[in-house]
Scaffold this motif. Structure first.
Motif, PDB file in Angstrom:
ATOM      1  N   GLN A  41       0.830  -1.203   0.000  1.00 35.36           N
ATOM      2  CA  GLN A  41       0.000   0.000   0.000  1.00 35.36           C
ATOM      3  C   GLN A  41       0.868   1.258   0.000  1.00 35.36           C
ATOM      4  O   GLN A  41       0.573   2.227  -0.697  1.00 35.36           O
ATOM      5  CB  GLN A  41      -0.921   0.006   1.224  1.00 35.36           C
ATOM      6  CG  GLN A  41      -2.052  -1.006   1.145  1.00 35.36           C
ATOM      7  CD  GLN A  41      -2.943  -0.961   2.370  1.00 35.36           C
ATOM      8  OE1 GLN A  41      -2.451  -0.949   3.502  1.00 35.36           O
ATOM      9  NE2 GLN A  41      -4.237  -0.968   2.161  1.00 35.36           N
ATOM     10  N   LEU A  42       1.941   1.214   0.762  1.00 37.41           N
ATOM     11  CA  LEU A  42       2.829   2.378   0.832  1.00 37.41           C
ATOM     12  C   LEU A  42       3.433   2.675  -0.540  1.00 37.41           C
ATOM     13  O   LEU A  42       3.515   3.834  -0.955  1.00 37.41           O
ATOM     14  CB  LEU A  42       3.927   2.105   1.850  1.00 37.41           C
ATOM     15  CG  LEU A  42       4.851   3.285   2.186  1.00 37.41           C
ATOM     16  CD1 LEU A  42       4.063   4.424   2.823  1.00 37.41           C
ATOM     17  CD2 LEU A  42       5.980   2.832   3.109  1.00 37.41           C
ATOM     18  N   THR A  43       3.855   1.625  -1.255  1.00 34.09           N
ATOM     19  CA  THR A  43       4.466   1.837  -2.575  1.00 34.09           C
ATOM     20  C   THR A  43       3.432   2.238  -3.629  1.00 34.09           C
ATOM     21  O   THR A  43       3.816   2.661  -4.717  1.00 34.09           O
ATOM     22  CB  THR A  43       5.190   0.576  -3.048  1.00 34.09           C
ATOM     23  OG1 THR A  43       4.267  -0.526  -3.070  1.00 34.09           O
ATOM     24  CG2 THR A  43       6.350   0.245  -2.137  1.00 34.09           C
ATOM     25  N   LEU A  44       2.147   2.086  -3.312  1.00 29.32           N
ATOM     26  CA  LEU A  44       1.102   2.597  -4.201  1.00 29.32           C
ATOM     27  C   LEU A  44       0.569   3.932  -3.679  1.00 29.32           C
ATOM     28  O   LEU A  44      -0.539   4.349  -4.026  1.00 29.32           O
ATOM     29  CB  LEU A  44      -0.029   1.574  -4.334  1.00 29.32           C
ATOM     30  CG  LEU A  44       0.357   0.280  -5.067  1.00 29.32           C
ATOM     31  CD1 LEU A  44      -0.796  -0.710  -5.067  1.00 29.32           C
ATOM     32  CD2 LEU A  44       0.795   0.562  -6.490  1.00 29.32           C
ATOM     33  N   ASN A  73      13.114   3.138  -7.897  1.00 29.39           N
ATOM     34  CA  ASN A  73      14.204   3.446  -6.965  1.00 29.39           C
ATOM     35  C   ASN A  73      13.678   4.274  -5.793  1.00 29.39           C
ATOM     36  O   ASN A  73      14.027   4.041  -4.640  1.00 29.39           O
ATOM     37  CB  ASN A  73      15.328   4.198  -7.691  1.00 29.39           C
ATOM     38  CG  ASN A  73      16.105   3.293  -8.618  1.00 29.39           C
ATOM     39  OD1 ASN A  73      16.291   2.107  -8.326  1.00 29.39           O
ATOM     40  ND2 ASN A  73      16.552   3.836  -9.742  1.00 29.39           N
ATOM     41  N   TRP A  74      12.830   5.240  -6.120  1.00 28.12           N
ATOM     42  CA  TRP A  74      12.250   6.082  -5.071  1.00 28.12           C
ATOM     43  C   TRP A  74      11.359   5.236  -4.157  1.00 28.12           C
ATOM     44  O   TRP A  74      11.379   5.397  -2.927  1.00 28.12           O
ATOM     45  CB  TRP A  74      11.450   7.205  -5.722  1.00 28.12           C
ATOM     46  CG  TRP A  74      10.953   8.255  -4.777  1.00 28.12           C
ATOM     47  CD1 TRP A  74      11.584   9.400  -4.389  1.00 28.12           C
ATOM     48  CD2 TRP A  74       9.686   8.251  -4.093  1.00 28.12           C
ATOM     49  NE1 TRP A  74      10.806  10.101  -3.511  1.00 28.12           N
ATOM     50  CE2 TRP A  74       9.634   9.423  -3.309  1.00 28.12           C
ATOM     51  CE3 TRP A  74       8.601   7.378  -4.061  1.00 28.12           C
ATOM     52  CZ2 TRP A  74       8.539   9.742  -2.517  1.00 28.12           C
ATOM     53  CZ3 TRP A  74       7.508   7.693  -3.261  1.00 28.12           C
ATOM     54  CH2 TRP A  74       7.482   8.854  -2.502  1.00 28.12           C
ATOM     55  N   LEU A  75      10.598   4.309  -4.751  1.00 25.78           N
ATOM     56  CA  LEU A  75       9.709   3.464  -3.951  1.00 25.78           C
ATOM     57  C   LEU A  75      10.508   2.525  -3.050  1.00 25.78           C
ATOM     58  O   LEU A  75      10.122   2.265  -1.899  1.00 25.78           O
ATOM     59  CB  LEU A  75       8.785   2.661  -4.876  1.00 25.78           C
ATOM     60  CG  LEU A  75       7.805   3.482  -5.724  1.00 25.78           C
ATOM     61  CD1 LEU A  75       7.002   2.574  -6.643  1.00 25.78           C
ATOM     62  CD2 LEU A  75       6.869   4.296  -4.836  1.00 25.78           C
ATOM     63  N   VAL A  79      10.415   2.104   1.045  1.00 26.62           N
ATOM     64  CA  VAL A  79      10.344   0.863   1.824  1.00 26.62           C
ATOM     65  C   VAL A  79      11.490   0.806   2.833  1.00 26.62           C
ATOM     66  O   VAL A  79      11.293   0.426   3.997  1.00 26.62           O
ATOM     67  CB  VAL A  79      10.387  -0.360   0.888  1.00 26.62           C
ATOM     68  CG1 VAL A  79      10.525  -1.649   1.687  1.00 26.62           C
ATOM     69  CG2 VAL A  79       9.143  -0.405   0.017  1.00 26.62           C
ATOM     70  N   ASP A  80      12.694   1.192   2.402  1.00 31.50           N
ATOM     71  CA  ASP A  80      13.839   1.200   3.324  1.00 31.50           C
ATOM     72  C   ASP A  80      13.548   2.081   4.532  1.00 31.50           C
ATOM     73  O   ASP A  80      13.848   1.721   5.675  1.00 31.50           O
ATOM     74  CB  ASP A  80      15.086   1.706   2.598  1.00 31.50           C
ATOM     75  CG  ASP A  80      15.559   0.738   1.529  1.00 31.50           C
ATOM     76  OD1 ASP A  80      15.149  -0.437   1.573  1.00 31.50           O
ATOM     77  OD2 ASP A  80      16.330   1.160   0.650  1.00 31.50           O
ATOM     78  N   GLY A  81      12.970   3.251   4.248  1.00 33.66           N
ATOM     79  CA  GLY A  81      12.671   4.158   5.351  1.00 33.66           C
ATOM     80  C   GLY A  81      11.656   3.570   6.308  1.00 33.66           C
ATOM     81  O   GLY A  81      11.777   3.708   7.528  1.00 33.66           O
ATOM     82  N   ALA A  82      10.637   2.895   5.746  1.00 31.66           N
ATOM     83  CA  ALA A  82       9.616   2.296   6.611  1.00 31.66           C
ATOM     84  C   ALA A  82      10.197   1.161   7.442  1.00 31.66           C
ATOM     85  O   ALA A  82       9.903   1.034   8.643  1.00 31.66           O
ATOM     86  CB  ALA A  82       8.454   1.782   5.752  1.00 31.66           C
TER      87      ALA A  82
END
Length: 302
Positions: A41-44, A73-75, A79-82
């Motif tokens: 959901q976050l990546t969408l 790459n931004w997505l 995810v890394d940040g989350a």
């Protein structure tokens, strides 16, 4: 906190086990479904503020739309940040660094299944994941005026899967596709079948495209299908009643004009019944296409 084992030995054991899994000696770790769903959901862009999508309000004024590419790459950095929130020790850090590719792959698969999950539909079979994603953000009074507005993207005539389609506010809609569409259609709600006419805003007259009724018997015009004279649709014109409120249609005159404009034999006994008149007045849901290959479009950015 007191440790009951040698710290260096514990770290060495953890690393050895992680490397064994990485080498394929053990099945790779599977993220919990609720975590994969949340990251998909976050990546969408669920939960991502609109201000992060459009840096300035002037980039998305009222009655405008913006097509965009999704930067994977931004997505991945999103995810890394989350995931970094859950890193409390070097063990979690090593885990993330060792299996980030598997984590991304599981999220990519979940992206393609998320909409079906939310709509309680059978999950699609994912053959390939991690491809390009594109989308459109649309800000217009049309969004609030037609709550059931449909958007479809096609590539070479093939309908693309919609990964997300949501209203971000009363007048702003976001749609994300799996792939790059070359044609995008905005379609009025299918339930918007109604009576209507064709009229320019300032015109004092209007027209109606005529439809067949299944007559004449030897060579019928198919019932409900529009009648053409060559490439041009056969039309009947109409006007408004005088001496009344503005915009009141002159139905009797329109009926007579339809009878005169219909091809020979297209009306049973030359009469236009109330049901046949209703068929002529029906207007289906409108569709506004945007074609990337149209000469009016700017060339592709290499």
């Amino acid at each position: 906190m007191k440790s009951w084992g040698n710290r260096a030995t514990i770290c060495s054991d953890v690393m050895q086990q992680l490397l064994s899994v990485k080498d394929g000696d053990y099945p790779p770790p599977i993220l919990p479904d609720n975590l994969t769903t949340w990251l998909a959901q976050l990546t969408l862009l669920y939960g991502v503020p609109v201000a992060y999508m459009t840096a300035d309000n002037r980039m998305l004024p009222l009655e405008s739309m913006r097509f965009f590419y999704m930067d994977r790459n931004w997505l991945d950095r999103l995810v890394d940040g989350a995931l970094s929130v859950g890193v409390l020790s070097s063990r979690e850090q090593v885990f993330n660094e060792a299996f980030y590719e598997e984590i991304y792959a599981q999220i990519d698969v979940k992206q393609l299944q998320l909409r079906s999950t939310l709509r309680k539909e059978p999950l699609p079979t994912v053959v390939a994941a991690g491809g390009g994603m594109t989308g459109v953000i649309f800000r217009s009074a049309v969004v609030s005026g037609w709550p059931g507005l449909e958007i479809e993207g096609l590539s070479g005539g093939t309908l693309l899967n919609i990964l997300r389609m949501d209203r971000l506010s009363d007048n702003t809609m976001l749609c994300i596709w799996d792939g790059l569409p070359d044609t995008v259609n905005f379609i009025e709600p299918a339930e918007g079948l109604h009576f209507g006419i064709i009229r320019n805003p300032a015109a004092s007259t209007y027209s109606v495209n005529l439809r067949g009724l299944g007559y004449p018997a030897d060579k019928p015009y198919p019932a409900g299908e529009q009648i053409y004279n060559g490439a041009a649709p056969v039309q009947a014109s109409g006007g408004f009643r005088s001496g009344t409120e503005a915009g009141v249609m002159d139905i009797i005159a329109l009926k007579n004009n339809i009878i005169q404009a219909m091809p020979t034999g297209a009306l049973p006994d030359g009469k236009l019944s109330p049901g046949a008149f209703a068929i002529q007045m029906v207007r289906g849901a409108g569709k506004q296409p945007y074609d990337l290959n149209s000469p009016a479009c700017d060339p592709l950015i290499p």
